[in-house]
Scaffold this motif. Structure first.
Motif, PDB file in Angstrom:
ATOM      1  N   THR A  56       0.876  -1.172   0.000  1.00  0.00           N
ATOM      2  CA  THR A  56       0.000   0.000   0.000  1.00  0.00           C
ATOM      3  C   THR A  56       0.912   1.221   0.000  1.00  0.00           C
ATOM      4  O   THR A  56       2.122   1.119   0.260  1.00  0.00           O
ATOM      5  CB  THR A  56      -0.899   0.035   1.257  1.00  0.00           C
ATOM      6  N   ASP A  57       0.339   2.365  -0.272  1.00  0.00           N
ATOM      7  CA  ASP A  57       1.144   3.599  -0.269  1.00  0.00           C
ATOM      8  C   ASP A  57       1.793   3.820   1.094  1.00  0.00           C
ATOM      9  O   ASP A  57       2.971   4.193   1.178  1.00  0.00           O
ATOM     10  CB  ASP A  57       0.288   4.808  -0.640  1.00  0.00           C
ATOM     11  N   GLU A  58       1.024   3.560   2.166  1.00  0.00           N
ATOM     12  CA  GLU A  58       1.550   3.768   3.519  1.00  0.00           C
ATOM     13  C   GLU A  58       2.674   2.774   3.822  1.00  0.00           C
ATOM     14  O   GLU A  58       3.682   3.139   4.430  1.00  0.00           O
ATOM     15  CB  GLU A  58       0.431   3.628   4.549  1.00  0.00           C
ATOM     16  N   LEU A  91       4.642   1.259   1.652  1.00  0.00           N
ATOM     17  CA  LEU A  91       5.818   1.592   0.844  1.00  0.00           C
ATOM     18  C   LEU A  91       6.561   2.788   1.427  1.00  0.00           C
ATOM     19  O   LEU A  91       7.794   2.806   1.474  1.00  0.00           O
ATOM     20  CB  LEU A  91       5.427   1.861  -0.601  1.00  0.00           C
ATOM     21  N   GLU A  92       5.813   3.758   1.920  1.00  0.00           N
ATOM     22  CA  GLU A  92       6.438   4.919   2.554  1.00  0.00           C
ATOM     23  C   GLU A  92       7.276   4.487   3.762  1.00  0.00           C
ATOM     24  O   GLU A  92       8.410   4.935   3.946  1.00  0.00           O
ATOM     25  CB  GLU A  92       5.352   5.906   2.978  1.00  0.00           C
ATOM     26  N   GLY A  93       6.716   3.592   4.579  1.00  0.00           N
ATOM     27  CA  GLY A  93       7.444   3.102   5.743  1.00  0.00           C
ATOM     28  C   GLY A  93       8.671   2.291   5.376  1.00  0.00           C
ATOM     29  O   GLY A  93       9.731   2.426   6.000  1.00  0.00           O
ATOM     30  N   VAL A  94       8.550   1.448   4.360  1.00  0.00           N
ATOM     31  CA  VAL A  94       9.685   0.631   3.928  1.00  0.00           C
ATOM     32  C   VAL A  94      10.779   1.525   3.339  1.00  0.00           C
ATOM     33  O   VAL A  94      11.969   1.317   3.590  1.00  0.00           O
ATOM     34  CB  VAL A  94       9.235  -0.455   2.930  1.00  0.00           C
ATOM     35  N   ARG A  95      10.384   2.510   2.553  1.00  0.00           N
ATOM     36  CA  ARG A  95      11.386   3.447   1.999  1.00  0.00           C
ATOM     37  C   ARG A  95      12.123   4.194   3.118  1.00  0.00           C
ATOM     38  O   ARG A  95      13.335   4.378   3.053  1.00  0.00           O
ATOM     39  CB  ARG A  95      10.714   4.467   1.086  1.00  0.00           C
ATOM     40  N   ALA A  96      11.387   4.589   4.144  1.00  0.00           N
ATOM     41  CA  ALA A  96      12.012   5.297   5.269  1.00  0.00           C
ATOM     42  C   ALA A  96      12.983   4.374   6.003  1.00  0.00           C
ATOM     43  O   ALA A  96      14.076   4.797   6.390  1.00  0.00           O
ATOM     44  CB  ALA A  96      10.936   5.823   6.222  1.00  0.00           C
ATOM     45  N   ALA A  97      12.596   3.115   6.185  1.00  0.00           N
ATOM     46  CA  ALA A  97      13.477   2.164   6.858  1.00  0.00           C
ATOM     47  C   ALA A  97      14.739   1.918   6.030  1.00  0.00           C
ATOM     48  O   ALA A  97      15.849   1.836   6.576  1.00  0.00           O
ATOM     49  CB  ALA A  97      12.738   0.852   7.109  1.00  0.00           C
TER      50      ALA A  97
END
Length: 79
Positions: free
Chosen positions: A9-11, A13-19
């Motif tokens: 999900t967009d959320e 993916l955002e979290g994985v990119r930040a990690a």
């Protein structure tokens, strides 16, 4: 080399990119390393469990007070 498409999900993916950014890795490298690390963790746990099972009798003989009551000779009434 084989590859894999993974949906987020967009959320997510955002979290994985930040990690990944926090680890200083590309998204691709971060996800690769997660999968490999999980495989290695499972192999370690399996090996550690086999090792502990092999040595359990010796440990129980050396430290009889640390054997759970239900596993002592005589069962739970042995406590």
């Amino acid at each position: 080399m084989p590859s894999l498409n993974v949906s987020f999900t967009d959320e997510e993916l955002e979290g994985v990119r930040a990690a990944a950014a926090a680890d200083g890795k590309s998204l691709k490298q971060y996800l690769h390393d997660l999968g490999v690390r999980e495989m290695q963790r499972r192999q370690f746990i399996t090996g550690a469990s086999h090792w502990a099972d092999r040595l359990r009798g010796e440990f129980d003989d050396a430290f009889p007070d640390d054997v759970p009551p239900a596993e002592r000779p005589g069962g739970a009434t042995a406590a």
